[in-house]
Motif scaffolding. Structure first.
Motif, PDB file in Angstrom:
ATOM      1  N   VAL A 156       0.859  -1.182   0.000  1.00 52.88           N
ATOM      2  CA  VAL A 156       0.000   0.000   0.000  1.00 52.88           C
ATOM      3  C   VAL A 156       0.890   1.226   0.000  1.00 52.88           C
ATOM      4  CG1 VAL A 156      -1.740   1.304   1.249  1.00 52.88           C
ATOM      5  CG2 VAL A 156      -1.856  -1.191   1.197  1.00 52.88           C
ATOM      6  N   GLU A 157       0.769   2.036  -1.045  1.00 51.47           N
ATOM      7  CA  GLU A 157       1.502   3.294  -1.135  1.00 51.47           C
ATOM      8  C   GLU A 157       0.569   4.385  -0.617  1.00 51.47           C
ATOM      9  OE1 GLU A 157       4.820   3.952  -4.403  1.00 51.47           O
ATOM     10  OE2 GLU A 157       2.866   4.658  -5.095  1.00 51.47           O
ATOM     11  N   ASN A 158       0.746   4.708   0.652  1.00 54.37           N
ATOM     12  CA  ASN A 158      -0.158   5.650   1.304  1.00 54.37           C
ATOM     13  C   ASN A 158       0.308   7.088   1.089  1.00 54.37           C
ATOM     14  OD1 ASN A 158      -2.441   6.227   2.810  1.00 54.37           O
ATOM     15  ND2 ASN A 158      -1.362   6.148   4.762  1.00 54.37           N
ATOM     16  N   MET A 159      -0.627   8.022   1.165  1.00 55.26           N
ATOM     17  CA  MET A 159      -0.334   9.449   0.959  1.00 55.26           C
ATOM     18  C   MET A 159       0.374   9.673  -0.379  1.00 55.26           C
ATOM     19  SD  MET A 159       0.704  10.619   4.844  1.00 55.26           S
ATOM     20  CE  MET A 159       1.681   9.158   5.270  1.00 55.26           C
ATOM     21  N   ALA A 160      -0.069   8.936  -1.398  1.00 55.12           N
ATOM     22  CA  ALA A 160       0.592   8.973  -2.700  1.00 55.12           C
ATOM     23  C   ALA A 160       0.341  10.293  -3.431  1.00 55.12           C
ATOM     24  CB  ALA A 160       0.117   7.801  -3.558  1.00 55.12           C
ATOM     25  N   TYR A 161      -0.799  10.920  -3.189  1.00 52.74           N
ATOM     26  CA  TYR A 161      -1.129  12.147  -3.896  1.00 52.74           C
ATOM     27  C   TYR A 161      -2.288  12.831  -3.173  1.00 52.74           C
ATOM     28  CZ  TYR A 161      -5.006   9.312  -5.647  1.00 52.74           C
ATOM     29  OH  TYR A 161      -6.112   8.493  -5.728  1.00 52.74           O
ATOM     30  N   TYR A 162      -2.587  14.052  -3.570  1.00 50.62           N
ATOM     31  CA  TYR A 162      -3.829  14.680  -3.131  1.00 50.62           C
ATOM     32  C   TYR A 162      -4.439  15.408  -4.322  1.00 50.62           C
ATOM     33  CZ  TYR A 162      -1.540  19.290  -2.811  1.00 50.62           C
ATOM     34  OH  TYR A 162      -0.879  20.457  -3.084  1.00 50.62           O
ATOM     35  N   ASN A 163      -5.754  15.509  -4.311  1.00 52.06           N
ATOM     36  CA  ASN A 163      -6.486  16.114  -5.420  1.00 52.06           C
ATOM     37  C   ASN A 163      -6.663  17.613  -5.194  1.00 52.06           C
ATOM     38  OD1 ASN A 163      -6.911  13.745  -6.942  1.00 52.06           O
ATOM     39  ND2 ASN A 163      -8.602  13.149  -5.610  1.00 52.06           N
ATOM     40  N   VAL A 164      -6.351  18.390  -6.213  1.00 52.34           N
ATOM     41  CA  VAL A 164      -6.618  19.825  -6.182  1.00 52.34           C
ATOM     42  C   VAL A 164      -7.531  20.156  -7.359  1.00 52.34           C
ATOM     43  CG1 VAL A 164      -4.454  20.413  -5.061  1.00 52.34           C
ATOM     44  CG2 VAL A 164      -4.550  20.329  -7.542  1.00 52.34           C
ATOM     45  N   ASP A 204      -8.903  21.421 -10.608  1.00 44.63           N
ATOM     46  CA  ASP A 204      -8.304  21.817 -11.885  1.00 44.63           C
ATOM     47  C   ASP A 204      -9.134  22.975 -12.446  1.00 44.63           C
ATOM     48  OD1 ASP A 204      -7.174  22.065 -14.360  1.00 44.63           O
ATOM     49  OD2 ASP A 204      -7.142  19.921 -14.793  1.00 44.63           O
ATOM     50  N   LEU A 205      -8.842  24.172 -11.960  1.00 43.11           N
ATOM     51  CA  LEU A 205      -9.649  25.344 -12.309  1.00 43.11           C
ATOM     52  C   LEU A 205      -9.578  25.658 -13.805  1.00 43.11           C
ATOM     53  CD1 LEU A 205      -8.804  27.674  -9.282  1.00 43.11           C
ATOM     54  CD2 LEU A 205     -10.760  26.138  -9.576  1.00 43.11           C
ATOM     55  N   GLN A 206      -8.433  25.447 -14.393  1.00 43.94           N
ATOM     56  CA  GLN A 206      -8.289  25.742 -15.820  1.00 43.94           C
ATOM     57  C   GLN A 206      -9.180  24.838 -16.659  1.00 43.94           C
ATOM     58  OE1 GLN A 206      -4.247  25.616 -17.192  1.00 43.94           O
ATOM     59  NE2 GLN A 206      -4.766  26.157 -19.296  1.00 43.94           N
ATOM     60  N   GLN A 207      -9.206  23.545 -16.307  1.00 44.41           N
ATOM     61  CA  GLN A 207     -10.044  22.613 -17.057  1.00 44.41           C
ATOM     62  C   GLN A 207     -11.527  22.903 -16.827  1.00 44.41           C
ATOM     63  OE1 GLN A 207      -9.046  20.198 -19.327  1.00 44.41           O
ATOM     64  NE2 GLN A 207     -11.240  20.183 -19.748  1.00 44.41           N
ATOM     65  N   MET A 208     -11.885  23.243 -15.594  1.00 41.94           N
ATOM     66  CA  MET A 208     -13.291  23.549 -15.309  1.00 41.94           C
ATOM     67  C   MET A 208     -13.716  24.826 -16.027  1.00 41.94           C
ATOM     68  SD  MET A 208     -14.165  22.421 -11.387  1.00 41.94           S
ATOM     69  CE  MET A 208     -12.835  23.269 -10.558  1.00 41.94           C
ATOM     70  N   GLU A 209     -12.817  25.802 -16.117  1.00 42.52           N
ATOM     71  CA  GLU A 209     -13.131  27.029 -16.840  1.00 42.52           C
ATOM     72  C   GLU A 209     -13.364  26.739 -18.321  1.00 42.52           C
ATOM     73  OE1 GLU A 209     -11.131  31.395 -17.887  1.00 42.52           O
ATOM     74  OE2 GLU A 209     -10.061  29.952 -16.639  1.00 42.52           O
ATOM     75  N   TYR A 238     -10.435  17.448 -11.155  1.00 41.84           N
ATOM     76  CA  TYR A 238      -9.281  17.488 -10.257  1.00 41.84           C
ATOM     77  C   TYR A 238      -8.022  17.069 -11.004  1.00 41.84           C
ATOM     78  CZ  TYR A 238     -12.716  17.661  -6.472  1.00 41.84           C
ATOM     79  OH  TYR A 238     -13.744  18.017  -5.652  1.00 41.84           O
ATOM     80  N   GLN A 239      -6.901  17.480 -10.469  1.00 43.76           N
ATOM     81  CA  GLN A 239      -5.616  16.976 -10.915  1.00 43.76           C
ATOM     82  C   GLN A 239      -4.840  16.509  -9.690  1.00 43.76           C
ATOM     83  OE1 GLN A 239      -3.133  21.191 -11.233  1.00 43.76           O
ATOM     84  NE2 GLN A 239      -3.877  20.207 -13.079  1.00 43.76           N
ATOM     85  N   ARG A 240      -4.035  15.469  -9.891  1.00 47.62           N
ATOM     86  CA  ARG A 240      -3.313  14.878  -8.778  1.00 47.62           C
ATOM     87  C   ARG A 240      -1.969  15.566  -8.570  1.00 47.62           C
ATOM     88  NH1 ARG A 240      -4.293   8.299  -9.313  1.00 47.62           N
ATOM     89  NH2 ARG A 240      -6.549   8.359  -8.887  1.00 47.62           N
ATOM     90  N   ARG A 241      -1.706  15.934  -7.333  1.00 47.27           N
ATOM     91  CA  ARG A 241      -0.410  16.473  -6.959  1.00 47.27           C
ATOM     92  C   ARG A 241       0.320  15.410  -6.128  1.00 47.27           C
ATOM     93  NH1 ARG A 241      -0.619  22.203  -6.966  1.00 47.27           N
ATOM     94  NH2 ARG A 241      -1.548  22.762  -8.964  1.00 47.27           N
ATOM     95  N   ARG A 242       1.483  14.991  -6.596  1.00 41.82           N
ATOM     96  CA  ARG A 242       2.249  13.952  -5.914  1.00 41.82           C
ATOM     97  C   ARG A 242       3.337  14.615  -5.062  1.00 41.82           C
ATOM     98  NH1 ARG A 242       0.910   8.938  -7.498  1.00 41.82           N
ATOM     99  NH2 ARG A 242      -0.378   8.764  -9.380  1.00 41.82           N
ATOM    100  N   VAL A 243       3.038  14.776  -3.792  1.00 39.52           N
ATOM    101  CA  VAL A 243       3.923  15.494  -2.888  1.00 39.52           C
ATOM    102  C   VAL A 243       5.251  14.757  -2.713  1.00 39.52           C
ATOM    103  CG1 VAL A 243       4.114  16.545  -0.597  1.00 39.52           C
ATOM    104  CG2 VAL A 243       1.869  16.253  -1.658  1.00 39.52           C
TER     105      VAL A 243
END
Length: 443
Positions: free
Chosen positions: A228-236, A238-243, A281-286
């Motif tokens: 299990v790869e935990n905390m792999a990413y978080y969703n932000v 995607d304002l540009q795509q929604m626009e 959303y787009q995934r940000r991989r911290v």
């Protein structure tokens, strides 16, 4: 005869030589000494063994044991263990959770049963229960900080293992303490653990710890069936795509409108629907891209799951009600179901197959090796090595030039590693690990 408890008969943990008086209350105020407590259980195990009631796990009534482990703390191991257990329970299995972390038990915080009093019936603890899953943790028995030395910790864990009346369980999920030290080794040696699930995070340092964890379980012959790869990413958002989507839909509405009447209300509805019902959303991989494919290539572990950073998962971990119970319809609950399905499938396959591992045969004259039905010549097999010296760790780029492999290379030693792979010590001094799965699948 005594019941088998692990691989070498009934194993007992050593007593602490300086235990006396108040310090000797290993079971935390419930017993004055350990000796009077252990005798009835020894007799019970002996009677059950004679009646054929003790399973191969070493715990009466428990069919399979899943160790949820990590080589370091703070990666979400307890969260994974709890939600894996509830996902298995949702699939119809009888499940229990054992919190094996004596110094920092997490289960009482993460799962709060209606009754919080652990009963002692005869010489056995009766586990607590919440939403159909049985629970046992040192934190349910005693509140506050546990300060004790290693021998006392191991004896305490032995008594929790031996003296909890789990009843009939398909799966006992053990939330292992972090690390690869004495307590972890004691647990895997004392019990016949069916399989292990390794929890990590995507950064390279954690990948090194994954290797340590898998190596520990390899040493005692426990197969790792999932990572299990935990905390792999978080969703932000995607304002540009929604626009872009919103502008396109606005043009379509305006082009199709025959009058301006009601257009403003339509536009309000459209904006609200785009922002709330169909957000993008787009995934940000911290912590980087992770190592799921690398793990699959090196050890043949196909069941790898990435879990995101989600507020609700953290909140439910502190609320006493697992995420799988509070948010059963969420996308992330689906990830836990995927993990549970993969673990159960691998375990059931192992139980059906028994010891049915592929046969390994070496033909020195023909200079080839048979792995089950597959035949590979020595040079071909050597070229398939995917260790860090032969394949670039992060990119997967080959580092070994097959043309540099000596034509007369031969295996000097061959051994099995757990239930999933075999190792070869080559005559050129190199050591390779080959998962059965991708050798048999021709990878």
């Amino acid at each position: 005869s005594l019941a088998r408890f692990g691989r070498s008969g009934l194993r007992r943990l050593p007593r602490c030589p300086d235990m006396h008086g108040a310090t000797a209350v290993v079971l935390l105020g419930l017993l004055a000494t350990g000796a009077a407590f252990r005798a009835p259980l020894r007799m019970a195990l002996q009677q059950q063994a004679m009646q054929g009631e003790v399973t191969g796990t070493g715990i009466p009534g428990v069919r399979s044991i899943i160790a949820c482990s990590s080589a370091k703390g703070g990666v979400g191991k307890s969260t994974t263990a709890v939600n894996l257990a509830y996902a298995l329970n949702e699939q119809g299995y009888k499940v229990g959770i054992l919190d094996a972390d004596v110094f920092g038990p997490s289960l009482p915080t993460m799962v709060s049963p209606e009754s919080k009093v652990v009963e002692l019936v005869g010489s056995s603890f009766v586990p607590l229960e919440a939403n159909g899953v049985k629970l046992m943790s040192l934190g349910y028995i005693r509140e506050g900080v546990s300060i004790m030395r290693g021998p006392m910790v191991m004896q305490l864990m032995g008594q929790l293992l031996e003296n909890t009346a789990w009843g009939e369980l398909d799966y006992l999920v053990i939330d292992m303490p972090p690390g690869t030290g004495d307590v972890q080794l004691t647990l895997v040696q004392a019990l016949n653990i069916t399989a292990a699930v390794i929890v990590t995070t995507p950064q390279r340092l954690s990948f090194v710890d994954v290797v340590k964890g898998i190596d520990m379980f390899d040493t005692v012959g426990v197969p790792c069936v999932a990572v299990v790869e935990n905390m792999a990413y978080y969703n932000v958002a995607d304002l540009q795509q929604m626009e872009t989507d919103l502008k396109s839909q606005l043009r379509q509405r305006l082009d199709s409108a025959t009058s301006l009447e009601g257009v403003a209300d339509d536009l309000d509805d459209l904006v609200s629907e785009t922002l709330t019902k169909h957000p993008k959303y787009q995934r940000r991989r911290v912590f980087g891209q992770g190592h799921r494919q690398r793990l699959a290539d090196m050890w043949g572990i196909q069941n790898t799951v990435s879990l995101p950073i989600v507020d609700e998962i953290a909140e439910t971990g502190d609320s006493g009600t697992p995420y799988m119970i509070q948010h059963p319809e969420s996308q992330h609950a689906g990830a836990f179901r995927e993990l549970a399905h993969g673990v159960a499938a691998d375990v059931e396959e192992m139980l059906r197959a028994g010891s049915g591992l592929p046969e390994l045969e070496v033909d020195l004259e023909g200079r080839e090796m048979n792995v089950g039905p597959r035949k590979l010549d020595f040079v071909e097999l050597r070229a398939k090595c995917r260790c860090a010296l032969c394949v670039e760790e992060l990119s997967g780029k080959p580092l070994l030039d097959p043309a540099t492999i000596p034509e007369d290379i031969t295996p000097a030693n061959i051994g099995r590693v757990g239930r999933y792979a075999f190792s070869v010590d080559w005559s050129d001094g190199h050591k390779s690990l080959y998962p059965y799965r991708w050798i048999l699948e021709g990878k």
